[in-house]
Design an enzyme around this catalytic site. Sequence first.
Site, mmCIF file in Angstrom:
data_model
loop_
_atom_site.group_PDB
_atom_site.id
_atom_site.type_symbol
_atom_site.label_atom_id
_atom_site.label_comp_id
_atom_site.label_asym_id
_atom_site.label_seq_id
_atom_site.Cartn_x
_atom_site.Cartn_y
_atom_site.Cartn_z
ATOM 1 N N ARG A 132 6.630 5.385 0.274
ATOM 2 C CA ARG A 132 6.812 5.765 -1.117
ATOM 3 C C ARG A 132 6.161 4.835 -2.144
ATOM 4 N NH1 ARG A 132 12.824 7.845 -2.282
ATOM 5 N NH2 ARG A 132 13.303 5.650 -2.075
ATOM 6 N N ASP A 133 5.342 3.869 -1.716
ATOM 7 C CA ASP A 133 4.627 3.028 -2.685
ATOM 8 C C ASP A 133 3.314 2.511 -2.104
ATOM 9 O OD1 ASP A 133 4.293 1.940 -5.221
ATOM 10 O OD2 ASP A 133 5.331 0.081 -4.716
ATOM 11 N N ILE A 134 2.554 3.415 -1.477
ATOM 12 C CA ILE A 134 1.248 3.024 -0.942
ATOM 13 C C ILE A 134 0.279 2.875 -2.112
ATOM 14 C CG2 ILE A 134 -0.744 3.817 0.423
ATOM 15 C CD1 ILE A 134 1.522 2.852 2.153
#
Length: 97
Positions: free
Chosen positions: A44-46
């Site tokens: 959820r935070d690439i």
Amino acid sequence: MEFINKYKSGLDRKINLSQEKIIDITQQIIEGLKYLFQKGIIHRDIKPANILKGKNGWKIADFGFAIFSDTQIKSKFNVGTPLYMPIESLKENLYSP
């Protein structure tokens, strides 16, 4: 566990890379994402700042927003960095492996 100094190793710094090196890094990131998906982990935070150079290649870092799920989920709020989020996450808070 390998310690990686984020401030010296992240992809978010400006560096010149050959096309071959970009392909190699991209393949390593894809392999890392495939592994996470197989384990049911949604990062959820690439983003470039969360891709770090380790001793044996590039690593995915910062699992602060990661969750375990093998199906699509709807969150009550957005998590991650908006500039790098998929449109379905921005509009509908949907996340999937």
